[in-house]
Design a protein around this motif. Structure first.
Motif, short mmCIF file in Angstrom:
data_model
loop_
_atom_site.label_atom_id
_atom_site.label_comp_id
_atom_site.label_asym_id
_atom_site.label_seq_id
_atom_site.Cartn_x
_atom_site.Cartn_y
_atom_site.Cartn_z
N LEU A 53 0.84 -1.20 0.00
CA LEU A 53 0.00 0.00 0.00
C LEU A 53 0.87 1.25 0.00
CD1 LEU A 53 -2.75 -1.09 2.57
CD2 LEU A 53 -2.95 -0.93 0.09
N SER A 61 -9.14 0.56 2.92
CA SER A 61 -7.94 -0.25 3.12
C SER A 61 -6.72 0.63 3.38
CB SER A 61 -7.67 -1.12 1.88
OG SER A 61 -8.73 -2.04 1.70
N PHE A 62 -6.63 1.74 2.67
CA PHE A 62 -5.52 2.67 2.92
C PHE A 62 -5.69 3.33 4.28
CE2 PHE A 62 -5.21 2.50 -1.73
CZ PHE A 62 -3.84 2.34 -1.88
N LEU A 110 -3.56 -6.94 -1.24
CA LEU A 110 -3.65 -5.67 -0.51
C LEU A 110 -5.08 -5.28 -0.15
CD1 LEU A 110 -1.10 -3.51 -2.54
CD2 LEU A 110 -0.73 -4.79 -0.42
#
Lengths: 321, 321
Positions: free
Chosen positions: A186, A210-211, A264
């Motif tokens: 990421l 997710s980030f 990811l």
DNA sequence: CGTTCTTACGTGTGTCGTAACGATC
DNA sequence: GATCGTTACGACACACGTAAGAACG
């Protein structure tokens, strides 16, 4: 109570409470519709309409409640005639699919090709919209089936089936420095300007989450609903693209290179849905079958336990890693 | 398509595919109904009925599918009419409650007393049946509300609200040896002949399961659907009774003595339900409110987290322990 | 003064009832 | 031959369209 009266009621509210326009839509003259409404109201014994002098301007509380069930009635009528058609002209009619751009462009073509071979007489209509719009269109019977990833999963008035799973891939012009980074994390993605989908589409929300979870924020310089637009700007060198893996086509995107990012981000599940009380015609159900078979073919079919546990399964190997 | 045609279709199947009897039920002559059916069939373009010569003997596949939606249509008509009545004659009409004997005898009287004070013009009808029958009656719109413990909790076509919790108590004639046993365990209960409910009623299944789990089997010498019957035989000395705690009334059952058994069996939750797409009239909903209030009053109201976790809450103290 | 709904009235469709006919047990 | 269905036909109802009138902006 008569079906005409119900139809007039619906037409009235769907045409801004203009009796004239409702009549026009019903191919009737205005006094006829006026009479329908008057008779319905008098039979029920309570005012259904708020009036301004002679003009109808809205529904009363009772009218609002009646309206919902009136729509239900007409929906059942539509179902019954659909059943009729289903037996009379087995392979004729329309298949109206509501979906998002990514599905329409990258997933549906293969399925629709097979479908049209089997049902050459069926007119297939593809309507596009945001996931939220697709829900509305499905409930309003403007489309027969909706295919998308967001919003249709747990709506109480929809029946939806999990179809296939997908994740993201990274795309960049051949030779771009990000392509030699290994492994891709990421953090790596955040080093380059990014081009991806707008919010509400194609899993953008999960992507951003997710980030955020690890305290990162990608530099999204451009977002679009449309994978082709994203690719175009990636080709222009404006940034790296993060797109649905299904949307990368090595045979057409020879100037781009892709990297799998499924390590990811969470897997997304695309679903196919129809309104709960709707009669789904045979060839429409056949299309649903074909869609599921296509998912099988890609090795991405969601098995029910998978859908529930969110476990990761087979992934295709189109990425040059 | 006309509502008459749909009504004739329903009447036909509900009267054993006899056109004459259907006509009679609809207050029409037979040729009229014949025409309805013929027109409906020809409009849909596909046979709906299986025939034996001229006689109709059943539905085709298409007919069966149509029938379901035809019933849906008439249900919506009934809903609309109900809305009308609700606003015209606010406090008049019928409240049809389907329930089991125990509810009708021990729980409803207090609630219905208050309800009738508020709505003297409403005719209350109490229909009894097994839980399975109650579900059918509710779906067929033979009753407006169903109240019971079994079967209605998770039916997809019913909307049900948890109302109150109950458990069992032991009853025996004054002076019976079991009354001096302390503490009362499952094993103790098995030492005496037992009288309780039949299977399918008032938590009998859970009761039997509780014994089975620890490898015990009570000597049930008599079982009944009816708490009064159980009490009668307990008075006769035929055995000890295990009944719903709500059904013990110290003021009327002076010759019996009771012991709480809530430490031995799981709590049961009684629910009140109606058909999902049914319009519930205001006074009917008001009754539901009163029912819930009554549960509050008894200190037995199920709070939503309670209902989910099955935790034990407040218990009344009517038992002389 | 145009727009919009209502009222009034005639026409034609169609629904129902009566009656005669046909089939099935 | 009794029951149950269809076909034929006539009468009445009523839904729609035309036309004129009333309220509203």
């Amino acid at each position: 109570m008569e079906l005409r009266q119900i139809r007039s009621l619906i037409a009235l509210v769907d045409h801004g409470f203009s009796v004239s326009r409702a009549a026009q839509a019903l191919h009737l003259v205005q006094p006829a519709v006026s009479q329908h409404l008057r008779l319905l109201e008098s039979e029920l014994g309570t005012p259904l309409f708020r009036r301004n002098g002679k003009r109808l301007v809205g529904l009363t509380e009772a009218g609002g409640k009646v309206l919902a069930h009136a729509r239900g009635m007409l929906a059942e009528v539509a179902n019954i005639v659909a059943i009729g058609r289903d037996y009379v002209e087995e392979g004729r009619g329309a298949l109206r699919i509501g979906t998002t751009h990514t599905q329409a462009r990258y997933v549906l073509p293969a399925v629709l090709h097979r479908f049209s071979d089997a049902y050459p007489e069926v007119e297939v209509q593809i309507l596009q919209g945001t996931p939220a719009q697709l829900v509305d269109m499905t409930l309003a019977d403007q489309v027969d089936l909706a295919i998308c990833t967001e919003a249709i999963g747990d709506h109480p008035l929809l029946v939806s089936l999990p179809s296939y799973r997908w994740n993201r891939c990274l795309i960049a012009p051949r030779g771009h420095p990000v392509l030699s980074r290994q492994p891709i994390s990421l953090g790596v993605l955040c080093e380059y300007p990014m081009i991806t989908y707008v919010f509400g589409f194609t899993g953008r929300r999960t992507l951003s989450t997710s980030f955020a979870k690890v305290g990162l924020r990608p530099k999204v310089v451009l977002s679009a609903v449309d994978t082709d637009v994203i690719k175009t700007y990636v080709r222009e060198g404006m940034g790296i693209g993060v797109i649905a893996d299904l949307a990368f086509q090595p045979e057409h995107d020879g100037d781009l290179e892709a990297r799998d990012l499924s390590h990811l981000f969470p897997w997304e599940v695309t679903r196919i849905a129809h309104a709960k009380d709707k009669y789904v015609r045979r060839f429409q159900r056949r299309f649903m079958d074909l869609f599921q078979q296509h998912a099988d073919h890609l090795g991405r079919r969601v098995r029910i336990p998978d859908a529930l546990t969110g476990g990761s399964g087979a992934v295709d190997n189109r990425f040059g890693q």
